[in-house]
Design a protein around this motif. Sequence first.
Motif, PDB file in Angstrom:
ATOM      1  N   UNK A   7      -3.810 -10.090   4.537  1.00  0.00           N
ATOM      2  CA  UNK A   7      -3.365 -11.174   3.533  1.00  0.00           C
ATOM      3  C   UNK A   7      -2.978 -12.328   4.398  1.00  0.00           C
ATOM      4  N   UNK A   8      -3.200 -12.332   5.707  1.00  0.00           N
ATOM      5  CA  UNK A   8      -2.747 -13.613   6.346  1.00  0.00           C
ATOM      6  C   UNK A   8      -4.218 -14.273   6.812  1.00  0.00           C
ATOM      7  N   UNK A  13      -8.769  -5.201   8.392  1.00  0.00           N
ATOM      8  CA  UNK A  13      -7.528  -4.427   8.740  1.00  0.00           C
ATOM      9  C   UNK A  13      -7.504  -3.222   9.539  1.00  0.00           C
ATOM     10  N   UNK A  14      -8.513  -2.486   9.263  1.00  0.00           N
ATOM     11  CA  UNK A  14      -8.481  -1.047   9.960  1.00  0.00           C
ATOM     12  C   UNK A  14      -8.047  -1.272  11.379  1.00  0.00           C
ATOM     13  N   UNK A  22       2.802  -3.355   4.430  1.00  0.00           N
ATOM     14  CA  UNK A  22       4.255  -3.739   4.349  1.00  0.00           C
ATOM     15  C   UNK A  22       4.811  -3.643   3.033  1.00  0.00           C
ATOM     16  N   UNK A  23       6.008  -3.317   3.086  1.00  0.00           N
ATOM     17  CA  UNK A  23       6.691  -3.282   1.844  1.00  0.00           C
ATOM     18  C   UNK A  23       7.922  -3.884   1.773  1.00  0.00           C
ATOM     19  N   UNK A  24       8.474  -4.571   0.950  1.00  0.00           N
ATOM     20  CA  UNK A  24      10.039  -5.204   0.719  1.00  0.00           C
ATOM     21  C   UNK A  24      10.912  -4.250   0.396  1.00  0.00           C
ATOM     22  N   UNK A  25      12.214  -4.411   0.103  1.00  0.00           N
ATOM     23  CA  UNK A  25      13.261  -3.778  -0.186  1.00  0.00           C
ATOM     24  C   UNK A  25      12.791  -3.426  -1.665  1.00  0.00           C
ATOM     25  N   UNK A  26      13.190  -1.917  -2.004  1.00  0.00           N
ATOM     26  CA  UNK A  26      13.004  -1.777  -3.695  1.00  0.00           C
ATOM     27  C   UNK A  26      11.604  -1.929  -4.086  1.00  0.00           C
ATOM     28  N   UNK A  27      10.827  -2.095  -3.447  1.00  0.00           N
ATOM     29  CA  UNK A  27       9.246  -2.398  -4.046  1.00  0.00           C
ATOM     30  C   UNK A  27       8.390  -1.034  -3.977  1.00  0.00           C
ATOM     31  N   UNK A  46      -1.403  -9.909  12.613  1.00  0.00           N
ATOM     32  CA  UNK A  46      -0.535 -10.797  11.659  1.00  0.00           C
ATOM     33  C   UNK A  46       0.721  -9.878  11.043  1.00  0.00           C
ATOM     34  N   UNK A  47       0.891  -8.604  11.327  1.00  0.00           N
ATOM     35  CA  UNK A  47       1.988  -7.922  10.814  1.00  0.00           C
ATOM     36  C   UNK A  47       3.258  -8.509  10.694  1.00  0.00           C
TER      37      UNK A  47
END
Length: 134
Positions: A7-8, A13-14, A22-27, A46-47
């Motif tokens: 996404x950057x 990405x493998x 990556x995931x944000x809070x409550x997603x 880019x993580x």
Amino acid sequence: MQMLRCQVCAGPTRAPLGWIFLAGPSTVEPNNEPVLTNQPPVCPKHARTAAELCPHLTAEPMVFLARSAPLYGVNGVGYGVREGNVQVVERPAGPIPYGHPLMSTVLASQMVRRLGAFRLLTLGELFAALEDAP
């Protein structure tokens, strides 16, 4: 998202241990099946950048290192004809899986992947695991 590009940088990405999501809070609820995400993966380079710059993430997001991430469906709205006009006929609360009867009339806004065979990590644990990877 369809091609599993970062996404950057839009590069591959493998990683040696799988794809990094990556995931944000409550997603994303990692304990509920299926585990679904609408966030594209990131490459190892880019993580940290994604975590710092993406408004949907925190500086320490949940890191899913997935060995499997097939396309699941889409987020979107179903349309149909009512009284001679094209109108919204359904606003699903969650992702619509491929094969669902509504899919042929959906205007999709995001693709969704199902994360399978994943490890839940912190960014620090991710980088340590990648260093130890063959």
